[in-house]
Scaffold this motif. Structure first.
Motif, short mmCIF file in Angstrom:
data_model
loop_
_atom_site.label_atom_id
_atom_site.label_comp_id
_atom_site.label_asym_id
_atom_site.label_seq_id
_atom_site.Cartn_x
_atom_site.Cartn_y
_atom_site.Cartn_z
N TYR A 300 -12.25 113.81 34.43
CA TYR A 300 -12.01 115.20 34.06
C TYR A 300 -13.16 115.73 33.21
O TYR A 300 -13.60 116.86 33.38
CB TYR A 300 -10.69 115.31 33.32
CG TYR A 300 -10.43 116.69 32.74
CD1 TYR A 300 -10.05 117.75 33.55
CD2 TYR A 300 -10.59 116.91 31.37
CE1 TYR A 300 -9.83 119.01 33.03
CE2 TYR A 300 -10.37 118.16 30.83
CZ TYR A 300 -9.99 119.22 31.66
OH TYR A 300 -9.79 120.46 31.14
N THR A 301 -13.63 114.90 32.30
CA THR A 301 -14.72 115.35 31.42
C THR A 301 -16.01 115.57 32.19
O THR A 301 -16.74 116.54 31.95
CB THR A 301 -14.94 114.32 30.30
OG1 THR A 301 -13.71 114.11 29.60
CG2 THR A 301 -16.00 114.77 29.32
N CYS A 303 -16.38 116.08 35.68
CA CYS A 303 -16.32 116.96 36.85
C CYS A 303 -15.74 118.34 36.52
O CYS A 303 -16.26 119.36 36.96
CB CYS A 303 -15.49 116.29 37.95
SG CYS A 303 -16.18 114.71 38.50
N CYS A 304 -14.69 118.40 35.77
CA CYS A 304 -13.98 119.67 35.54
C CYS A 304 -14.52 120.44 34.36
O CYS A 304 -14.21 121.62 34.20
CB CYS A 304 -12.49 119.41 35.34
SG CYS A 304 -11.71 118.60 36.76
N ARG A 305 -15.28 119.84 33.51
CA ARG A 305 -15.79 120.53 32.32
C ARG A 305 -17.25 120.94 32.48
O ARG A 305 -17.88 121.32 31.50
CB ARG A 305 -15.66 119.60 31.10
CG ARG A 305 -14.23 119.19 30.77
CD ARG A 305 -13.41 120.35 30.26
NE ARG A 305 -13.93 120.85 29.00
CZ ARG A 305 -13.45 121.91 28.36
NH1 ARG A 305 -12.42 122.59 28.89
NH2 ARG A 305 -13.97 122.31 27.21
N ARG A 306 -17.78 120.92 33.70
CA ARG A 306 -19.17 121.31 33.90
C ARG A 306 -19.29 122.84 33.92
O ARG A 306 -18.44 123.54 34.46
CB ARG A 306 -19.69 120.74 35.22
CG ARG A 306 -19.78 119.21 35.22
CD ARG A 306 -20.35 118.72 36.54
NE ARG A 306 -21.71 119.22 36.72
CZ ARG A 306 -22.43 118.99 37.81
NH1 ARG A 306 -21.91 118.29 38.81
NH2 ARG A 306 -23.66 119.48 37.92
N GLU A 307 -20.39 123.41 33.42
CA GLU A 307 -20.59 124.86 33.37
C GLU A 307 -21.05 125.42 34.72
O GLU A 307 -20.66 126.50 35.13
CB GLU A 307 -21.62 125.19 32.29
CG GLU A 307 -21.16 124.84 30.89
CD GLU A 307 -22.20 125.20 29.85
OE1 GLU A 307 -23.31 125.61 30.27
OE2 GLU A 307 -21.92 125.08 28.65
#
Length: 416
Positions: A300-301, A303-307
């Motif tokens: 999650y950190t 893949c999902c938190r990318r800008e």
């Protein structure tokens, strides 16, 4: 005294605190074995001895045995103590004939006696470097040593207390060269204090020499040097009247039989079944679940938190994006131009080859000129792509022109 030819017991009566020596002579035991096959032939059979306390595999602690070779006599020696007084010690002596493999057995009964004059109060132990223990146990050699000690000490009663090989004290086996000996410790006892000659070892000067591994200066050493080489640094002088006795309490030895604990009661055959599923969950499932949770958190950190590129461009000023794109375009244009460069090096920058000497001389350029900015000559630029064709000229004209000029790019054709 030799053992009797009969298989009866031989009784000896040593005194406590006095050296005991008993020789097992081979000549006597030869009569116990059959003679050689040929009559009148005498042989020297190799005979060895085994000595042990009756009912035990070894001898008592105070009794030692030595036999150097199968062709020499065996010797039992030692110094019994007051603890063994009144107890008969039976030693089994077994002789082995190494030629016929036959044996003969006799018993030696040692009855230790107590005397009032022993142990003597003043005891001195000497270390003799040029003797082996079996040589020192000989009666004549031991008598000569006691005579030399008596001349130095001058006691009324003097006796040998014990003899010990240096190997039993941690000494090293000597090399079989130069007739080296293993060394012997001889303890003697007397009834008078130590003489001044023996006390010289305790002087500070001799103690310093011993610490420096030098031989001390002893006035009475000459009385021993004729036959015995004594190491005076290892002499020990003990007055047992001044020694504080140390009493060690020892447990009474038992009979060697374990006490009765009853019959052996093995565990019951009907054992309860045990469930190991809970242990499996704790050992394997719990660490797996923790690893899975950490895997999801990491995914999650990352893949999902990318800008993302679009979000980054939206937050960046336009002037900065234009500047960045112009830098990229300029760099691409420079790379493409560098790939298409095909410029030949001018001839003035190539090395000059001397056809006579064969040396390669570097080109000569003035230091104040920059070679990269010098213009190329027309002949050099067209040399690779142009070939000059020689022209035919009349012989007269060619001769006149060759006299007034030195052109080398024309060829004169003469007609006959």
């Amino acid at each position: 005294v030799l053992l009797p030819r009969s298989h009866g017991d031989r009784n000896v009566y040593p005194s406590a605190g006095v050296l005991f020596v008993h020789v097992l002579e081979r000549e006597y035991f030869k009569g116990e074995f059959p003679p050689y096959p040929k009559s009148g032939e005498t042989g020297n059979d190799p005979i060895t001895f085994n000595t042990n306390l009756m009912g035990y595999p070894d001898r008592p602690g105070w009794l030692r045995y030595i036999q150097r070779t199968p062709h020499s006599d065996g010797v039992l020696y030692g110094s019994p103590t007051a603890e063994h007084v009144g107890k008969a010690t039976i030693i089994e002596i077994t002789a082995y004939n190494r030629r016929t493999f036959e044996t003969a057995r006799h018993n030696l009964v040692i009855n230790i006696m107590a005397t009032e004059e022993f142990p003597l109060p003043f005891q001195a132990e000497f270390y003799i470097k040029n003797m082996n223990v079996e040589e020192m146990l000989a009666s004549e050699v031991l008598g000569d040593f006691l005579g030399a000690v008596k001349n130095v000490w001058q006691p009324e009663r003097l006796n040998a207390i014990n003899i010990t090989s240096a190997l039993d004290r941690g000494g090293r086996v000597p090399l079989p060269i130069n007739n080296l000996k293993e060394g012997v410790y001889v303890m003697v006892g007397a009834d008078v204090p130590f003489s001044s000659c023996l006390r010289e070892v305790e002087s500070p000067h001799n103690q310093l020499r011993c610490s420096q591994e030098m031989e001390p200066v002893i006035s009475c050493d000459k009385k021993f040097r004729a036959q015995f080489h004594i190491d005076w640094c290892k002499i020990s002088l003990v007055d047992i009247n001044k020694v504080v006795p140390i009493y060690i309490t020892r447990a009474d030895p038992g009979n060697g039989i374990l006490p009765e604990f009853g019959e052996y009661d093995p565990p019951s055959e009907s054992l309860k079944a045990r469930d190991f599923f809970a242990d499996f969950l704790i050992t394997l499932a719990v660490p797996s679940a923790v690893a899975l949770v950490l895997f999801f958190i990491l995914g999650y950190t990352m893949c999902c938190r990318r800008e993302g590129v679009e979000k980054r461009n939206m937050q960046t000023p336009d002037i900065q994006l234009v500047h960045h794109s112009s830098i990229q375009k300029s760099s691409k244009e420079l790379r493409s131009m560098s790939k298409n460069r095909e410029i030949s090096w001018p001839l003035s920058t190539l090395p000059v080859f001397n056809p006579v000497s064969g040396e390669v001389v570097p080109p000569i350029h003035p230091d104040n000129y920059e070679t990269t900015s010098m213009p190329l000559m027309q002949t050099q630029t067209n040399l690779q792509n142009q070939i000059t064709i020689p022209q035919q000229r009349p012989s007269g004209q060619c001769l006149l022109e060759s006299l007034h000029s030195r052109q080398t790019d024309s060829i004169c054709m003469f007609t006959v």
